[in-house]
Design a protein around this motif. Structure first.
Motif, short mmCIF file in Angstrom:
data_model
loop_
_atom_site.label_atom_id
_atom_site.label_comp_id
_atom_site.label_asym_id
_atom_site.label_seq_id
_atom_site.Cartn_x
_atom_site.Cartn_y
_atom_site.Cartn_z
N ALA A 1 0.85 -1.19 0.00
CA ALA A 1 0.00 0.00 0.00
C ALA A 1 0.88 1.24 0.00
O ALA A 1 1.73 1.39 0.88
CB ALA A 1 -0.92 0.00 1.22
N PHE A 2 0.67 2.13 -0.98
CA PHE A 2 1.55 3.27 -1.17
C PHE A 2 0.73 4.53 -1.43
O PHE A 2 -0.41 4.47 -1.89
CB PHE A 2 2.51 3.02 -2.34
CG PHE A 2 3.27 1.74 -2.23
CD1 PHE A 2 4.37 1.65 -1.39
CD2 PHE A 2 2.87 0.61 -2.92
CE1 PHE A 2 5.07 0.46 -1.27
CE2 PHE A 2 3.55 -0.59 -2.80
CZ PHE A 2 4.65 -0.67 -1.97
N LEU A 3 1.35 5.69 -1.15
CA LEU A 3 0.66 6.98 -1.26
C LEU A 3 1.33 7.86 -2.31
O LEU A 3 2.56 7.96 -2.35
CB LEU A 3 0.68 7.69 0.09
CG LEU A 3 -0.11 8.98 0.24
CD1 LEU A 3 -1.60 8.72 0.07
CD2 LEU A 3 0.14 9.61 1.61
N ARG B 1 -8.08 -8.16 -0.89
CA ARG B 1 -6.67 -8.55 -0.89
C ARG B 1 -6.05 -8.25 -2.25
O ARG B 1 -5.74 -9.17 -3.03
CB ARG B 1 -6.54 -10.04 -0.54
CG ARG B 1 -6.94 -10.36 0.89
CD ARG B 1 -6.49 -11.74 1.32
NE ARG B 1 -7.26 -12.79 0.65
CZ ARG B 1 -8.40 -13.30 1.12
NH1 ARG B 1 -8.91 -12.83 2.26
NH2 ARG B 1 -9.01 -14.24 0.47
N PRO B 2 -5.86 -6.96 -2.56
CA PRO B 2 -5.26 -6.60 -3.85
C PRO B 2 -3.75 -6.78 -3.82
O PRO B 2 -3.15 -6.87 -2.74
CB PRO B 2 -5.62 -5.12 -4.00
CG PRO B 2 -5.61 -4.62 -2.59
CD PRO B 2 -6.16 -5.76 -1.75
N GLU B 3 -3.14 -6.80 -4.99
CA GLU B 3 -1.67 -6.80 -5.04
C GLU B 3 -1.15 -5.44 -4.59
O GLU B 3 -0.18 -5.35 -3.84
CB GLU B 3 -1.19 -7.10 -6.45
CG GLU B 3 0.33 -7.08 -6.58
CD GLU B 3 0.80 -7.35 -8.00
OE1 GLU B 3 1.64 -6.57 -8.50
OE2 GLU B 3 0.31 -8.30 -8.61
N LYS B 4 -1.84 -4.36 -5.05
CA LYS B 4 -1.41 -3.01 -4.66
C LYS B 4 -2.63 -2.15 -4.33
O LYS B 4 -3.66 -2.20 -5.00
CB LYS B 4 -0.62 -2.34 -5.79
CG LYS B 4 0.77 -2.92 -6.01
CD LYS B 4 1.49 -2.22 -7.15
CE LYS B 4 2.83 -2.91 -7.41
NZ LYS B 4 3.51 -2.33 -8.60
N LEU C 1 -5.81 -4.29 -8.33
CA LEU C 1 -5.37 -2.93 -8.02
C LEU C 1 -6.54 -2.14 -7.45
O LEU C 1 -7.63 -2.12 -8.03
CB LEU C 1 -4.85 -2.25 -9.29
CG LEU C 1 -4.44 -0.77 -9.17
CD1 LEU C 1 -3.24 -0.62 -8.25
CD2 LEU C 1 -4.11 -0.21 -10.56
N ILE C 2 -6.32 -1.51 -6.30
CA ILE C 2 -7.32 -0.62 -5.72
C ILE C 2 -6.74 0.79 -5.67
O ILE C 2 -5.63 1.00 -5.17
CB ILE C 2 -7.73 -1.06 -4.30
CG1 ILE C 2 -8.45 -2.42 -4.36
CG2 ILE C 2 -8.66 -0.02 -3.67
CD1 ILE C 2 -8.90 -2.93 -3.00
N ILE C 3 -7.50 1.74 -6.22
CA ILE C 3 -7.12 3.16 -6.18
C ILE C 3 -8.00 3.85 -5.15
O ILE C 3 -9.23 3.80 -5.23
CB ILE C 3 -7.31 3.83 -7.56
CG1 ILE C 3 -6.44 3.18 -8.61
CG2 ILE C 3 -7.03 5.34 -7.45
CD1 ILE C 3 -4.96 3.31 -8.38
N CYS C 4 -7.39 4.49 -4.19
CA CYS C 4 -8.13 5.25 -3.18
C CYS C 4 -7.97 6.73 -3.48
O CYS C 4 -6.91 7.31 -3.23
CB CYS C 4 -7.61 4.92 -1.79
SG CYS C 4 -8.42 5.85 -0.47
N ASP C 5 -9.00 7.34 -4.07
CA ASP C 5 -8.96 8.78 -4.34
C ASP C 5 -9.24 9.52 -3.03
O ASP C 5 -9.87 8.99 -2.12
CB ASP C 5 -10.00 9.13 -5.40
CG ASP C 5 -9.73 10.46 -6.08
OD1 ASP C 5 -8.68 11.07 -5.78
OD2 ASP C 5 -10.55 10.89 -6.90
#
Length: 506
Positions: A21-23, A125-128, A103-107
């Motif tokens: 998980a990255f920002l 449980r996404p990869e990223k 892939l999950i994008i958190c806006d």
């Protein structure tokens, strides 16, 4: 769509990361939606999470694949990309396989520490998981280290302007007389119905602000359809745009052609609408949401031939304890310590405001108030300050005054609660506070009356002495010394006698 170099760099950076998980932080106007829409999906599914329901539909135009919606009455059906409202998806998790998305994008990722987000993150449980945000993330407000492990990409507003992707911003303030002290907060922002009522009767003042300050093509953000219509009635040639407006594109074309001088809208042009011609943005929709405020201002940040800069006009009023966003919010700068009498001076070039706020905050009123502000901050963030007399600066850094004009400084923690110390080391905020305390104990025992809050507080609430008042009155012209306690006076004198003069605005 051809990506800009920094957008391509952001995607390459994301691709290079291991699972986790990255920002990523990218200022409004730099195209974060375009960026995450172009992250390779490798034939697998993507989930986009949005905090505000009106943002769920908007990314669709950047995708050329199947696109599903999870919001209110809308349901997805196995599409390659699913865009979901956080509030809706949290109630429908059982409809999905935990491994449905690679892939999950958190806006609007600065909200990601909230329990509703955590419920979703714990389920899938996404990869990223990649969080995107347009607002400056400060770990002294909300720490995101419980969600993201690393900040991998940053391009802020200053970078965008300096590198010619966004226009300069000139900021003005006008008090139009409303009072939202009693307006309640709902889901992190002012309750719409109460806000509309509080703003009733302000249309004349907003129209006058337009006539006095606006330059060129102007976009006004109103709090409601009713208010938008009232404002437009008072501005010659103005047009109202709401969610019910059918000929929106024709209005934008006429506005761009210079045929319409002013558009008054209600929550329509907050994101995703490209109107580069906008030269003035008037924010007449009070908000506590830094992301919403940044999106409103962002409508005017695009470059356009002949456009010199964006004129940003904040319509402000009485807010009591409420956290009203204004221009400094774009840089992550607080106005909490600025005395009311000095707020009107916080105008001009956006990037000059931090220094103006720092000078305005360095005043007797702020020095006295600061102990309470730091106490509240430490309680909220669960930090142990060891009773050190820290002064919290507008940018979130902490300063401790010592003898002989010395200072100890702890920079503001980033979104993950980490601090880059002056000696080059990096640690968590609590560790930085601990290290500072040990240094004070070891090297500054003779200064204890300055940095130890217990020493300051021992003066108690009894009235300040005549000698204290005499010095303060002489050194702080115009400051009301009535009702000062010994403790308050001691705090003021510590700052007066031990801070470099150029740092003080007293």
């Amino acid at each position: 769509m051809e990506l800009r170099p920094y957008q391509a760099e952001c995607i390459e950076t994301i691709e290079a990361q291991p699972p986790g998980a990255f920002l990523a932080q990218m200022a409004t106007g730099l195209g974060k939606t375009v960026t995450f829409a172009n992250i390779p999906r490798h034939g697998e599914r993507m989930l986009i999470l949005s905090h505000r329901e009106e943002l769920v539909e908007q990314p669709r135009k950047y995708f050329n694949c199947s696109y599903g919606i999870e919001r209110a009455q809308q349901h997805s059906h196995g599409e390659e990309v699913v865009s979901a409202s956080i509030q809706t998806l949290a109630r429908r998790l059982s409809d999905f396989n935990p491994e449905a998305f690679r892939l999950i994008i958190c806006d609007e990722a600065h909200h990601a520490a909230a329990s509703t987000y955590r419920k979703i993150f714990d389920y899938f449980r996404p990869e990223k998981l990649i969080g995107f945000t347009a607002t400056p993330n400060r770990g002294d407000r909300v720490r995101l280290d419980t969600v993201f492990s690393k900040i991998i990409f940053q391009r802020d507003l200053r970078w965008g302007v300096k590198n010619g992707y966004l226009c300069d911003i000139h900021c003005r303030r006008v008090d139009i007389g409303f009072d939202i002290t009693a307006v309640h907060t709902r889901q992190g922002d002012y309750a719409p119905g109460e806000l509309d009522q509080a703003m009733d009767g302000t249309a004349d003042a907003i129209a006058q602000a337009y006539r006095d300050m606006a330059v060129g093509a102007t976009l006004i953000f109103a709090v409601s359809v009713h208010q938008a219509e009232e404002i437009a009635k008072r501005i010659q040639g103005a047009v109202v745009v709401t969610g019910e407006t059918k000929n929106r594109s024709a209005i934008i074309d006429a506005f761009t052609a210079g045929e319409i001088p002013c558009i008054v809208n209600c929550m329509v042009f907050t994101e995703g609408t490209d109107i580069p011609r906008v030269e003035t943005v008037i924010v007449a929709r009070p908000t506590q949401s830094e992301s919403l405020y940044a999106q409103m201002v962002g409508r005017g940040l695009r470059l356009y031939p002949g456009k010199q800069r964006l004129e940003l006009i904040d319509c402000v009023g009485i807010t009591g304890k409420a956290s009203l966003c204004t221009a400094p919010s774009l840089l992550g700068i607080d106005m909490d310590n600025v005395p009311k009498r000095k707020e009107k001076d916080i105008e001009g070039d956006l990037f000059e405001l931090p220094e103006k706020i720092e000078v305005a905050s360095d005043s007797p009123e702020s020095w006295v108030k600061n102990i309470h502000l730091v106490d509240l901050w430490a309680q909220e963030m669960k930090y142990q300050t060891h009773d050190v007399n820290w002064f919290k600066m507008p940018d979130g850094s902490l300063v401790c005054s010592l003898a002989n004009k010395q200072r100890m400084t702890i920079p503001c923690p980033d979104a993950l609660g980490m601090v880059n110390l002056p000696n080059g080391s990096r640690c968590g905020m609590q560790e930085a506070l601990d290290r500072a305390y040990l240094t004070l104990i070891r090297d500054h025992q003779n200064d204890r009356m300055l940095w130890d809050l217990q020493a300051v507080r021992k003066w108690g609430k009894s009235p300040a002495t005549a000698k204290q008042l005499e010095i303060i009155k002489k050194r702080c012209k115009g400051f009301d010394i009535a009702n000062l306690s010994k403790g308050d006076a001691s705090q003021i004198l510590n700052r007066l006698l031990n801070e470099p003069k150029k740092r003080r605005g007293a």
